[in-house]
Design a protein around this motif. Sequence first.
Motif, PDB file in Angstrom:
ATOM      1  N   VAL A   1       0.876  -1.174   0.000  1.00  0.00           N
ATOM      2  CA  VAL A   1       0.000   0.000   0.000  1.00  0.00           C
ATOM      3  C   VAL A   1       0.911   1.222   0.000  1.00  0.00           C
ATOM      4  O   VAL A   1       1.763   1.366   0.877  1.00  0.00           O
ATOM      5  CB  VAL A   1      -0.908   0.033   1.252  1.00  0.00           C
ATOM      6  N   ARG A   2       0.743   2.086  -0.988  1.00  0.00           N
ATOM      7  CA  ARG A   2       1.570   3.295  -1.068  1.00  0.00           C
ATOM      8  C   ARG A   2       0.701   4.517  -0.799  1.00  0.00           C
ATOM      9  O   ARG A   2      -0.265   4.779  -1.517  1.00  0.00           O
ATOM     10  CB  ARG A   2       2.231   3.418  -2.438  1.00  0.00           C
ATOM     11  N   TYR A   3       1.043   5.243   0.252  1.00  0.00           N
ATOM     12  CA  TYR A   3       0.365   6.510   0.546  1.00  0.00           C
ATOM     13  C   TYR A   3       1.061   7.629  -0.221  1.00  0.00           C
ATOM     14  O   TYR A   3       2.275   7.600  -0.426  1.00  0.00           O
ATOM     15  CB  TYR A   3       0.418   6.825   2.045  1.00  0.00           C
ATOM     16  N   ILE A   4       0.277   8.630  -0.633  1.00  0.00           N
ATOM     17  CA  ILE A   4       0.794   9.824  -1.289  1.00  0.00           C
ATOM     18  C   ILE A   4       0.146  11.043  -0.650  1.00  0.00           C
ATOM     19  O   ILE A   4      -0.871  10.921   0.050  1.00  0.00           O
ATOM     20  CB  ILE A   4       0.519   9.814  -2.814  1.00  0.00           C
ATOM     21  N   GLU A   5       0.715  12.194  -0.911  1.00  0.00           N
ATOM     22  CA  GLU A   5       0.117  13.427  -0.402  1.00  0.00           C
ATOM     23  C   GLU A   5      -1.158  13.712  -1.188  1.00  0.00           C
ATOM     24  O   GLU A   5      -1.244  13.437  -2.383  1.00  0.00           O
ATOM     25  CB  GLU A   5       1.102  14.579  -0.535  1.00  0.00           C
ATOM     26  N   LYS A   6      -2.155  14.284  -0.516  1.00  0.00           N
ATOM     27  CA  LYS A   6      -3.422  14.588  -1.188  1.00  0.00           C
ATOM     28  C   LYS A   6      -3.244  15.582  -2.321  1.00  0.00           C
ATOM     29  O   LYS A   6      -4.015  15.597  -3.266  1.00  0.00           O
ATOM     30  CB  LYS A   6      -4.455  15.104  -0.180  1.00  0.00           C
ATOM     31  N   SER A   7      -2.197  16.380  -2.238  1.00  0.00           N
ATOM     32  CA  SER A   7      -1.956  17.371  -3.281  1.00  0.00           C
ATOM     33  C   SER A   7      -1.348  16.755  -4.548  1.00  0.00           C
ATOM     34  O   SER A   7      -1.243  17.422  -5.573  1.00  0.00           O
ATOM     35  CB  SER A   7      -1.026  18.457  -2.756  1.00  0.00           C
ATOM     36  N   ASP A   8      -0.964  15.483  -4.486  1.00  0.00           N
ATOM     37  CA  ASP A   8      -0.347  14.809  -5.639  1.00  0.00           C
ATOM     38  C   ASP A   8      -1.369  14.705  -6.775  1.00  0.00           C
ATOM     39  O   ASP A   8      -2.449  14.150  -6.605  1.00  0.00           O
ATOM     40  CB  ASP A   8       0.121  13.413  -5.222  1.00  0.00           C
ATOM     41  N   GLU A   9      -1.016  15.240  -7.934  1.00  0.00           N
ATOM     42  CA  GLU A   9      -1.938  15.246  -9.067  1.00  0.00           C
ATOM     43  C   GLU A   9      -2.170  13.860  -9.649  1.00  0.00           C
ATOM     44  O   GLU A   9      -3.143  13.636 -10.368  1.00  0.00           O
ATOM     45  CB  GLU A   9      -1.420  16.199 -10.146  1.00  0.00           C
ATOM     46  N   ALA A  10      -1.292  12.909  -9.325  1.00  0.00           N
ATOM     47  CA  ALA A  10      -1.445  11.541  -9.828  1.00  0.00           C
ATOM     48  C   ALA A  10      -2.370  10.717  -8.931  1.00  0.00           C
ATOM     49  O   ALA A  10      -2.528   9.524  -9.144  1.00  0.00           O
ATOM     50  CB  ALA A  10      -0.078  10.877  -9.921  1.00  0.00           C
ATOM     51  N   ALA A  11      -2.983  11.355  -7.958  1.00  0.00           N
ATOM     52  CA  ALA A  11      -3.822  10.630  -7.003  1.00  0.00           C
ATOM     53  C   ALA A  11      -4.995   9.944  -7.693  1.00  0.00           C
ATOM     54  O   ALA A  11      -5.628  10.496  -8.575  1.00  0.00           O
ATOM     55  CB  ALA A  11      -4.336  11.594  -5.938  1.00  0.00           C
ATOM     56  N   THR A  12      -5.235   8.710  -7.277  1.00  0.00           N
ATOM     57  CA  THR A  12      -6.367   7.925  -7.766  1.00  0.00           C
ATOM     58  C   THR A  12      -7.323   7.717  -6.608  1.00  0.00           C
ATOM     59  O   THR A  12      -6.898   7.472  -5.485  1.00  0.00           O
ATOM     60  CB  THR A  12      -5.880   6.542  -8.266  1.00  0.00           C
ATOM     61  N   ILE A  13      -8.599   7.804  -6.873  1.00  0.00           N
ATOM     62  CA  ILE A  13      -9.583   7.568  -5.816  1.00  0.00           C
ATOM     63  C   ILE A  13      -9.929   6.081  -5.819  1.00  0.00           C
ATOM     64  O   ILE A  13     -10.316   5.520  -6.841  1.00  0.00           O
ATOM     65  CB  ILE A  13     -10.869   8.394  -6.046  1.00  0.00           C
ATOM     66  N   PHE A  14      -9.782   5.442  -4.665  1.00  0.00           N
ATOM     67  CA  PHE A  14     -10.089   4.026  -4.539  1.00  0.00           C
ATOM     68  C   PHE A  14     -11.446   3.834  -3.890  1.00  0.00           C
ATOM     69  O   PHE A  14     -11.801   4.537  -2.955  1.00  0.00           O
ATOM     70  CB  PHE A  14      -9.023   3.321  -3.694  1.00  0.00           C
TER      71      PHE A  14
ATOM     72  N   VAL B   1      -4.316   6.943   0.020  1.00  0.00           N
ATOM     73  CA  VAL B   1      -3.727   5.798  -0.659  1.00  0.00           C
ATOM     74  C   VAL B   1      -3.577   6.145  -2.135  1.00  0.00           C
ATOM     75  O   VAL B   1      -4.530   6.568  -2.783  1.00  0.00           O
ATOM     76  CB  VAL B   1      -4.593   4.536  -0.467  1.00  0.00           C
ATOM     77  N   GLY B   2      -2.366   5.955  -2.655  1.00  0.00           N
ATOM     78  CA  GLY B   2      -2.093   6.271  -4.051  1.00  0.00           C
ATOM     79  C   GLY B   2      -2.023   5.044  -4.935  1.00  0.00           C
ATOM     80  O   GLY B   2      -2.274   5.114  -6.134  1.00  0.00           O
ATOM     81  N   GLU B   3      -1.689   3.904  -4.317  1.00  0.00           N
ATOM     82  CA  GLU B   3      -1.567   2.671  -5.103  1.00  0.00           C
ATOM     83  C   GLU B   3      -1.661   1.475  -4.172  1.00  0.00           C
ATOM     84  O   GLU B   3      -1.161   1.512  -3.052  1.00  0.00           O
ATOM     85  CB  GLU B   3      -0.233   2.653  -5.846  1.00  0.00           C
ATOM     86  N   ILE B   4      -2.284   0.425  -4.668  1.00  0.00           N
ATOM     87  CA  ILE B   4      -2.387  -0.831  -3.931  1.00  0.00           C
ATOM     88  C   ILE B   4      -1.737  -1.916  -4.778  1.00  0.00           C
ATOM     89  O   ILE B   4      -1.998  -2.030  -5.975  1.00  0.00           O
ATOM     90  CB  ILE B   4      -3.861  -1.193  -3.641  1.00  0.00           C
ATOM     91  N   ASN B   5      -0.907  -2.705  -4.133  1.00  0.00           N
ATOM     92  CA  ASN B   5      -0.221  -3.838  -4.755  1.00  0.00           C
ATOM     93  C   ASN B   5       0.631  -3.457  -5.963  1.00  0.00           C
ATOM     94  O   ASN B   5       0.643  -4.130  -6.985  1.00  0.00           O
ATOM     95  CB  ASN B   5      -1.190  -4.966  -5.093  1.00  0.00           C
ATOM     96  N   GLY B   6       1.392  -2.383  -5.791  1.00  0.00           N
ATOM     97  CA  GLY B   6       2.400  -1.976  -6.764  1.00  0.00           C
ATOM     98  C   GLY B   6       3.751  -1.939  -6.079  1.00  0.00           C
ATOM     99  O   GLY B   6       3.853  -2.098  -4.872  1.00  0.00           O
ATOM    100  N   ARG B   7       4.793  -1.739  -6.832  1.00  0.00           N
ATOM    101  CA  ARG B   7       6.145  -1.638  -6.270  1.00  0.00           C
ATOM    102  C   ARG B   7       6.242  -0.386  -5.401  1.00  0.00           C
ATOM    103  O   ARG B   7       5.814   0.687  -5.798  1.00  0.00           O
ATOM    104  CB  ARG B   7       7.165  -1.570  -7.383  1.00  0.00           C
ATOM    105  N   VAL B   8       6.823  -0.532  -4.213  1.00  0.00           N
ATOM    106  CA  VAL B   8       7.055   0.606  -3.327  1.00  0.00           C
ATOM    107  C   VAL B   8       8.534   0.648  -2.963  1.00  0.00           C
ATOM    108  O   VAL B   8       9.204  -0.389  -2.922  1.00  0.00           O
ATOM    109  CB  VAL B   8       6.183   0.555  -2.048  1.00  0.00           C
TER     110      VAL B   8
END
Length: 195
Positions: A20-33, A111-118
């Motif tokens: 599970v990769r967390y990102i900042e909410k301001s990250d433009e690459a954010a995906t809504i899960f 959360v920015g990504e689930i089950n990806g490389r961290v």
Amino acid sequence: MLSPHHQDPSIKLVGRAFTVRYIEKSDEAATIFEGHYIDQVPPTSVVFISAPQGTVNALYGGLMSCRAQYIGAAGTVVDGRIRDLQEHRSLSYTVFARGTSTVSPQEMLQVGEINGRVSLQSPEQPDTFIDPGDYLIGDSDGVVCLPQALVEKVMALMPSQVAADERITEALKNGVSFTDASRQHRAGVKSAKDL
């Protein structure tokens, strides 16, 4: 990384990584899960949570451990901070983390990504990655990651390593110097170059 059960010799953790990769909410690459990552963790997996470097927020708490334990997760490793230490202890659920915080992540992180490389957020190990399915192994000394691609090679090395350590321990108990015991019993130990 430390555990709420720090220095408890019975603490053990072995399983395949669910990342599970967390990102900042301001990250433009954010995906809504949809839903919550904790509901997607397969039984026997180890949840590995990655925080952006320098995060002061706790990314994981007692409610997450309660759910993870119910679904049969082997434990959780947080490359960041956790909270609710007493809840983790009360559940006897294995958790490792870099530190603690009382601040929740909701305002700053998502959360920015689930089950990806961290990547491991460590200045000492800047090029270290955890991939989904890698083996995470932990005890009271800490946590290591065994990449899937190396499992067979590492398993081939282990018997001679363990046998040598056992023979050295026995020699030391019988008064042999460490130098002599190592020289005598490490000579035939397999190493990566033997594979």
